[in-house]
Design a protein around this motif. Structure first.
Motif, PDB file in Angstrom:
ATOM      1  N   SER A 157       3.224 -11.156   0.563  1.00 34.48           N
ATOM      2  CA  SER A 157       2.951 -12.209  -0.420  1.00 34.48           C
ATOM      3  C   SER A 157       2.650 -13.536   0.274  1.00 34.48           C
ATOM      4  CB  SER A 157       4.130 -12.368  -1.383  1.00 34.48           C
ATOM      5  OG  SER A 157       5.270 -12.837  -0.709  1.00 34.48           O
ATOM      6  N   TYR A 158       1.837 -14.344  -0.394  1.00 31.84           N
ATOM      7  CA  TYR A 158       1.367 -15.630   0.122  1.00 31.84           C
ATOM      8  C   TYR A 158       1.445 -16.674  -0.982  1.00 31.84           C
ATOM      9  CZ  TYR A 158      -0.709 -12.490   3.569  1.00 31.84           C
ATOM     10  OH  TYR A 158      -0.900 -11.521   4.524  1.00 31.84           O
ATOM     11  N   GLN A 159       1.454 -17.931  -0.602  1.00 29.53           N
ATOM     12  CA  GLN A 159       1.492 -19.040  -1.565  1.00 29.53           C
ATOM     13  C   GLN A 159       0.186 -19.125  -2.361  1.00 29.53           C
ATOM     14  OE1 GLN A 159       4.425 -20.657  -1.525  1.00 29.53           O
ATOM     15  NE2 GLN A 159       3.999 -22.092  -3.158  1.00 29.53           N
ATOM     16  N   ASP A 160      -0.956 -18.867  -1.705  1.00 24.88           N
ATOM     17  CA  ASP A 160      -2.235 -18.909  -2.403  1.00 24.88           C
ATOM     18  C   ASP A 160      -3.269 -18.049  -1.673  1.00 24.88           C
ATOM     19  OD1 ASP A 160      -3.558 -20.556  -0.353  1.00 24.88           O
ATOM     20  OD2 ASP A 160      -2.398 -22.219  -1.169  1.00 24.88           O
ATOM     21  N   VAL A 172      -4.153 -15.883   2.822  1.00 29.34           N
ATOM     22  CA  VAL A 172      -4.063 -14.441   3.054  1.00 29.34           C
ATOM     23  C   VAL A 172      -4.620 -14.080   4.430  1.00 29.34           C
ATOM     24  CG1 VAL A 172      -4.857 -12.164   2.278  1.00 29.34           C
ATOM     25  CG2 VAL A 172      -4.157 -13.884   0.603  1.00 29.34           C
ATOM     26  N   GLY A 173      -3.779 -13.428   5.228  1.00 30.64           N
ATOM     27  CA  GLY A 173      -4.186 -12.944   6.549  1.00 30.64           C
ATOM     28  C   GLY A 173      -4.205 -13.971   7.653  1.00 30.64           C
ATOM     29  N   LEU A 175       1.085 -14.817   8.245  1.00 28.36           N
ATOM     30  CA  LEU A 175       2.212 -15.558   7.670  1.00 28.36           C
ATOM     31  C   LEU A 175       2.744 -14.986   6.363  1.00 28.36           C
ATOM     32  CD1 LEU A 175       1.007 -17.389   5.144  1.00 28.36           C
ATOM     33  CD2 LEU A 175       0.165 -18.771   7.005  1.00 28.36           C
ATOM     34  N   GLY A 176       2.246 -13.831   5.933  1.00 28.33           N
ATOM     35  CA  GLY A 176       2.718 -13.217   4.695  1.00 28.33           C
ATOM     36  C   GLY A 176       4.185 -12.829   4.756  1.00 28.33           C
ATOM     37  N   VAL A 188      -0.463 -11.505  -3.725  1.00 29.63           N
ATOM     38  CA  VAL A 188       0.057 -10.352  -2.994  1.00 29.63           C
ATOM     39  C   VAL A 188      -1.097  -9.520  -2.449  1.00 29.63           C
ATOM     40  CG1 VAL A 188       1.546  -8.319  -3.087  1.00 29.63           C
ATOM     41  CG2 VAL A 188       2.079 -10.305  -4.500  1.00 29.63           C
ATOM     42  N   LEU A 189      -1.031  -9.244  -1.148  1.00 30.65           N
ATOM     43  CA  LEU A 189      -1.992  -8.365  -0.480  1.00 30.65           C
ATOM     44  C   LEU A 189      -1.370  -6.974  -0.423  1.00 30.65           C
ATOM     45  CD1 LEU A 189      -4.513  -7.729   1.272  1.00 30.65           C
ATOM     46  CD2 LEU A 189      -3.179  -8.517   3.244  1.00 30.65           C
ATOM     47  N   TYR A 190      -1.990  -6.028  -1.124  1.00 28.07           N
ATOM     48  CA  TYR A 190      -1.549  -4.637  -1.114  1.00 28.07           C
ATOM     49  C   TYR A 190      -2.460  -3.877  -0.155  1.00 28.07           C
ATOM     50  CZ  TYR A 190       0.855  -5.673  -5.516  1.00 28.07           C
ATOM     51  OH  TYR A 190       1.672  -6.201  -6.485  1.00 28.07           O
ATOM     52  N   THR A 191      -1.876  -3.228   0.858  1.00 25.00           N
ATOM     53  CA  THR A 191      -2.648  -2.453   1.820  1.00 25.00           C
ATOM     54  C   THR A 191      -2.023  -1.067   1.941  1.00 25.00           C
ATOM     55  OG1 THR A 191      -3.091  -4.472   3.071  1.00 25.00           O
ATOM     56  CG2 THR A 191      -3.533  -2.400   4.187  1.00 25.00           C
ATOM     57  N   VAL A 192      -2.862  -0.042   1.943  1.00 18.91           N
ATOM     58  CA  VAL A 192      -2.389   1.326   2.141  1.00 18.91           C
ATOM     59  C   VAL A 192      -3.233   1.959   3.227  1.00 18.91           C
ATOM     60  CG1 VAL A 192      -2.070   3.602   1.109  1.00 18.91           C
ATOM     61  CG2 VAL A 192      -1.669   1.563  -0.260  1.00 18.91           C
TER      62      VAL A 192
END
Length: 123
Positions: free
Chosen positions: A20-23, A27-28, A61-62, A73-77
């Motif tokens: 998760s990130y603030q905005d 992301v990344g 920094l997530g 939220v960055l969802y990675t699979v």
């Protein structure tokens, strides 16, 4: 996921990750640091802003998990599996391959977003 892929996923290694990130703009990204020797790498002793509150510098920094209200939220699979046809060995490729998918979503605004707790750390 295994159910949807059926027999293709019998021997697959599936690795889901949520950060998760603030905005969206963060992301990344790595945590910011003071590059004292201008080499583009965070070296020991260079101060950094600990945006994810874990006490160490991170290249991403997530924060692990789903975050809170209004967080992104960055969802990675990732899925590593044995190739189904032996042809790949004949041409010199590995018997295994990995596929990866990702998406980014913003959590519902059910509450006010938590204020960032950015601390500068010099280690």
């Amino acid at each position: 996921m295994r159910e949807n892929l059926g027999p293709l996923a019998n021997d697959a290694e599936i690795d889901p990750v949520r950060l998760s990130y603030q905005d969206f703009a963060k992301v990344g990204l790595p945590e910011e640091f003071e590059d004292g020797n201008n080499n583009g790498i965070r070296d020991p002793g260079e101060c950094f802003i600990d945006e994810n509150s874990n006490g160490v510098w991170n290249a991403d920094l997530g924060k692990e998990g789903l975050g809170g209200a209004r967080d992104v939220v960055l969802y990675t699979v990732s899925m590593r599996y044995r190739r189904k046809f032996p042809l790949y060995g004949v041409i010199g490729l590995s018997d295994y391959t990995t596929i990866k998918s990702a998406t980014v979503l913003r959590n519902q605004p059910f509450d006010a977003q938590n204020a960032p707790t950015n601390e500068t750390i010099c280690t």
